[in-house]
Design a protein around this motif. Structure first.
Motif, PDB file in Angstrom:
ATOM      1  N   ALA A 160       0.835  -1.093   0.101  1.00 11.83           N
ATOM      2  CA  ALA A 160       0.108   0.038   0.079  1.00 11.83           C
ATOM      3  C   ALA A 160       0.822   1.228   0.042  1.00 11.83           C
ATOM      4  N   ASN A 161       1.988   1.370   0.816  1.00 11.76           N
ATOM      5  CA  ASN A 161       2.731   2.423   0.972  1.00 11.76           C
ATOM      6  C   ASN A 161       3.213   2.826  -0.498  1.00 11.76           C
ATOM      7  N   VAL A 162       4.045   1.876  -1.017  1.00 11.27           N
ATOM      8  CA  VAL A 162       4.937   1.854  -2.282  1.00 11.27           C
ATOM      9  C   VAL A 162       4.112   2.461  -3.462  1.00 11.27           C
ATOM     10  N   ILE A 163       2.849   1.680  -3.583  1.00 10.89           N
ATOM     11  CA  ILE A 163       1.709   1.991  -4.568  1.00 10.89           C
ATOM     12  C   ILE A 163       1.426   3.368  -4.504  1.00 10.89           C
ATOM     13  N   ILE A 164       0.862   3.730  -3.158  1.00 12.87           N
ATOM     14  CA  ILE A 164       0.370   5.128  -3.105  1.00 12.87           C
ATOM     15  C   ILE A 164       1.566   6.177  -3.315  1.00 12.87           C
ATOM     16  N   GLU A 165       2.734   5.939  -2.574  1.00  9.23           N
ATOM     17  CA  GLU A 165       3.759   6.777  -2.817  1.00  9.23           C
ATOM     18  C   GLU A 165       4.336   6.966  -4.271  1.00  9.23           C
ATOM     19  N   PHE A 166       4.332   5.621  -4.916  1.00  9.33           N
ATOM     20  CA  PHE A 166       4.695   5.782  -6.505  1.00  9.33           C
ATOM     21  C   PHE A 166       3.893   6.564  -7.265  1.00  9.33           C
ATOM     22  N   LEU A 167       2.474   6.540  -7.044  1.00  7.45           N
ATOM     23  CA  LEU A 167       1.666   7.271  -7.865  1.00  7.45           C
ATOM     24  C   LEU A 167       1.595   8.723  -7.476  1.00  7.45           C
ATOM     25  N   ILE A 183      10.994   2.129  -6.667  1.00  5.09           N
ATOM     26  CA  ILE A 183      10.311   1.144  -5.943  1.00  5.09           C
ATOM     27  C   ILE A 183      11.212   0.013  -5.490  1.00  5.09           C
ATOM     28  N   THR A 184      12.137  -0.357  -5.722  1.00  2.81           N
ATOM     29  CA  THR A 184      12.755  -1.350  -5.115  1.00  2.81           C
ATOM     30  C   THR A 184      13.562  -0.657  -3.809  1.00  2.81           C
ATOM     31  N   LEU A 185      14.192   0.539  -3.955  1.00  2.00           N
ATOM     32  CA  LEU A 185      14.634   1.168  -2.742  1.00  2.00           C
ATOM     33  C   LEU A 185      13.747   1.658  -1.704  1.00  2.00           C
ATOM     34  N   ARG A 186      12.557   2.116  -2.216  1.00  2.00           N
ATOM     35  CA  ARG A 186      11.405   2.367  -1.094  1.00  2.00           C
ATOM     36  C   ARG A 186      10.956   1.103  -0.577  1.00  2.00           C
ATOM     37  N   LEU A 187      10.786  -0.164  -1.329  1.00  2.00           N
ATOM     38  CA  LEU A 187      10.181  -1.325  -0.819  1.00  2.00           C
ATOM     39  C   LEU A 187      11.368  -2.057   0.395  1.00  2.00           C
ATOM     40  N   LEU A 188      12.586  -1.702   0.178  1.00  2.00           N
ATOM     41  CA  LEU A 188      13.592  -2.138   0.857  1.00  2.00           C
ATOM     42  C   LEU A 188      13.527  -1.569   2.134  1.00  2.00           C
ATOM     43  N   ASP A 189      13.017  -0.147   2.267  1.00  2.00           N
ATOM     44  CA  ASP A 189      13.028   0.598   3.425  1.00  2.00           C
ATOM     45  C   ASP A 189      11.725   0.340   4.146  1.00  2.00           C
ATOM     46  N   SER A 223      14.569 -13.428  12.228  1.00  2.00           N
ATOM     47  CA  SER A 223      15.391 -12.452  11.325  1.00  2.00           C
ATOM     48  C   SER A 223      16.022 -12.981  10.227  1.00  2.00           C
ATOM     49  N   TRP A 224      16.324 -14.229  10.183  1.00  2.00           N
ATOM     50  CA  TRP A 224      17.006 -14.900   9.030  1.00  2.00           C
ATOM     51  C   TRP A 224      15.944 -15.354   8.134  1.00  2.00           C
ATOM     52  N   ILE A 225      14.671 -15.861   8.687  1.00  2.00           N
ATOM     53  CA  ILE A 225      13.581 -16.071   7.882  1.00  2.00           C
ATOM     54  C   ILE A 225      13.094 -14.696   7.223  1.00  2.00           C
ATOM     55  N   PHE A 226      13.131 -13.641   7.721  1.00  2.00           N
ATOM     56  CA  PHE A 226      12.572 -12.694   7.079  1.00  2.00           C
ATOM     57  C   PHE A 226      13.736 -12.133   6.167  1.00  2.00           C
ATOM     58  N   LEU A 227      14.906 -12.210   6.427  1.00  2.00           N
ATOM     59  CA  LEU A 227      15.934 -11.848   5.549  1.00  2.00           C
ATOM     60  C   LEU A 227      15.698 -12.661   4.100  1.00  2.00           C
ATOM     61  N   ILE A 228      15.695 -13.913   4.562  1.00  2.00           N
ATOM     62  CA  ILE A 228      15.171 -14.738   3.136  1.00  2.00           C
ATOM     63  C   ILE A 228      14.006 -14.249   2.188  1.00  2.00           C
ATOM     64  N   LEU A 229      12.989 -14.059   2.792  1.00  2.00           N
ATOM     65  CA  LEU A 229      11.904 -13.543   2.136  1.00  2.00           C
ATOM     66  C   LEU A 229      12.387 -12.256   1.655  1.00  2.00           C
ATOM     67  N   THR A 230      13.039 -11.528   2.315  1.00  5.39           N
ATOM     68  CA  THR A 230      13.283 -10.062   1.586  1.00  5.39           C
ATOM     69  C   THR A 230      14.235 -10.281   0.477  1.00  5.39           C
ATOM     70  N   LEU A 231      15.264 -11.301   0.529  1.00  5.86           N
ATOM     71  CA  LEU A 231      16.152 -11.387  -0.628  1.00  5.86           C
ATOM     72  C   LEU A 231      15.376 -11.918  -1.734  1.00  5.86           C
ATOM     73  N   VAL A 232      14.406 -12.903  -1.473  1.00  8.60           N
ATOM     74  CA  VAL A 232      13.792 -13.358  -2.947  1.00  8.60           C
ATOM     75  C   VAL A 232      12.981 -12.167  -3.432  1.00  8.60           C
ATOM     76  N   VAL A 233      12.358 -11.279  -2.639  1.00 10.61           N
ATOM     77  CA  VAL A 233      11.389  -9.981  -3.397  1.00 10.61           C
ATOM     78  C   VAL A 233      12.585  -9.227  -4.108  1.00 10.61           C
ATOM     79  N   VAL A 234      13.560  -8.755  -3.390  1.00  7.83           N
ATOM     80  CA  VAL A 234      14.631  -7.865  -3.994  1.00  7.83           C
ATOM     81  C   VAL A 234      15.214  -8.607  -5.032  1.00  7.83           C
TER      82      VAL A 234
END
Length: 313
Positions: free
Chosen positions: A98-105, A239-245, A289-300
């Motif tokens: 939601a944040n990334v889509i609204i901020e992008f538009l 989008i990538t930079l904002r999503l990472l944050d 944290s490691w599970i979250f990191l792996i999921l983030t790496l997949v998306v990135v």
């Protein structure tokens, strides 16, 4: 005679052979010596803690239980089967999207407006980017004061605009608390999208639009035929930079809702903070944290591949 022999063996520069060899070695490895301090710092502050955290996730590193026994995948299973952890990941994904889509538009709309020169453009741009320089903690506190019932002015303003008495608890009622979090994040980080997209728009050659206008192409057709293809790499980058944050969203949650009511606003970062630093289950928090990191790496990884394809295309 001995002194004379030593003088004959010394190089023409007058330096001892050992110092000469050291000087030659430093000359050959000069570039590595320059980066060595940075490499050592990275190893000390990044690589070592990363490896240590991986070790902790496989042992019982709990402040409430003595000893550090090896427990295998137990910590990971506790996170995977924890309904609060699963909800935190779902909420993080929803808020991030939601944040990334609204901020992008909004950022794209502002960039399209500001790409043209007009009187007062510099002042307007300066005002737009002010939220970027404000701490997220301050932003969260400010929005909490604005939305807080009954002292915040939000309900009063809505009551005047809509013509009936609005009594919404923005920070305690669902789904309004999610709208409050999104509003605070969008207000602060839309300028980030705006700045990147504006830079991309100014890099598009103006003669392309002039040629399109001569051919009778204008408006939306020119936007989709010229602006979008040329701006696509910058769009994906923003989008990538904002999503990472935004997937690390913590400050605003901590200040505005404190994760409540209950666990309704537990993002992944807030969940890990609660488990690790409130309940003191360090091993479980590290495994999460490691599970979250792996999921983030997949998306990135997916987004970076799309970015590279856009640049090559």
């Amino acid at each position: 005679m001995a002194n004379t022999a030593m003088i004959r063996k010394m190089p023409a520069t007058g330096a001892p052979p050992r110092l000469n060899a050291l000087s030659e070695w430093s000359d050959r490895h000069f570039k590595w010596l320059l980066v060595a301090p940075a490499v050592i710092l990275i190893l000390a502050l990044s690589i070592y803690p990363l490896i240590f955290s991986l070790v902790v996730s496989f042992i019982n590193y709990d402040f409430q239980i003595p000893g550090h026994a090896y427990v295998g995948l137990k910590n990971f299973r506790q996170v995977v089967f924890d309904p609060v952890a699963r909800w935190s990941i779902v909420l993080t994904a929803m808020l991030s999207a939601a944040n990334v889509i609204i901020e992008f538009l909004l950022g794209l709309a502002l960039a399209l407006m500001m790409v043209k020169q007009f009187r007062g453009r510099g002042l307007f741009m300066s005002i737009l980017i002010i939220p970027l320089f404000i701490s997220p903690v301050i932003v969260g506190q400010a929005w909490a004061l604005v939305l807080q019932r009954p002292f915040g002015p939000t309900n009063y303003i809505l009551s005047q605009l809509l013509g009936w008495d609005v009594k919404i608890s923005w920070l305690t009622e669902s789904p309004w608390l999610y709208f409050a979090i999104i509003a605070a994040d969008v207000w602060q980080w839309t300028p980030f999208m705006f700045v990147i997209l504006l830079a991309g728009l100014t890099a598009i050659p103006s003669n392309l639009y002039e040629a399109a206008e001569l051919d009778g192409v204008g408006g939306w057709r020119a936007f989709w035929a010229i602006t979008v293809p040329y701006l696509a790499p910058m769009m994906l980058l923003a989008i990538t930079l904002r999503l990472l944050d935004t997937i690390k969203l913590f400050d605003t949650i901590f200040i505005m809702t404190g994760g409540g009511p209950g666990t309704k606003t537990y993002t992944a970062s807030y969940y890990l903070y609660t488990v690790g630093f409130t309940q003191f289950h360090i091993s479980q928090a590290t495994a999460g944290s490691w599970i979250f990191l792996i999921l983030t790496l997949v998306v990135v990884t997916f987004l970076v591949r799309r970015l590279l394809r856009a640049e090559q295309g």
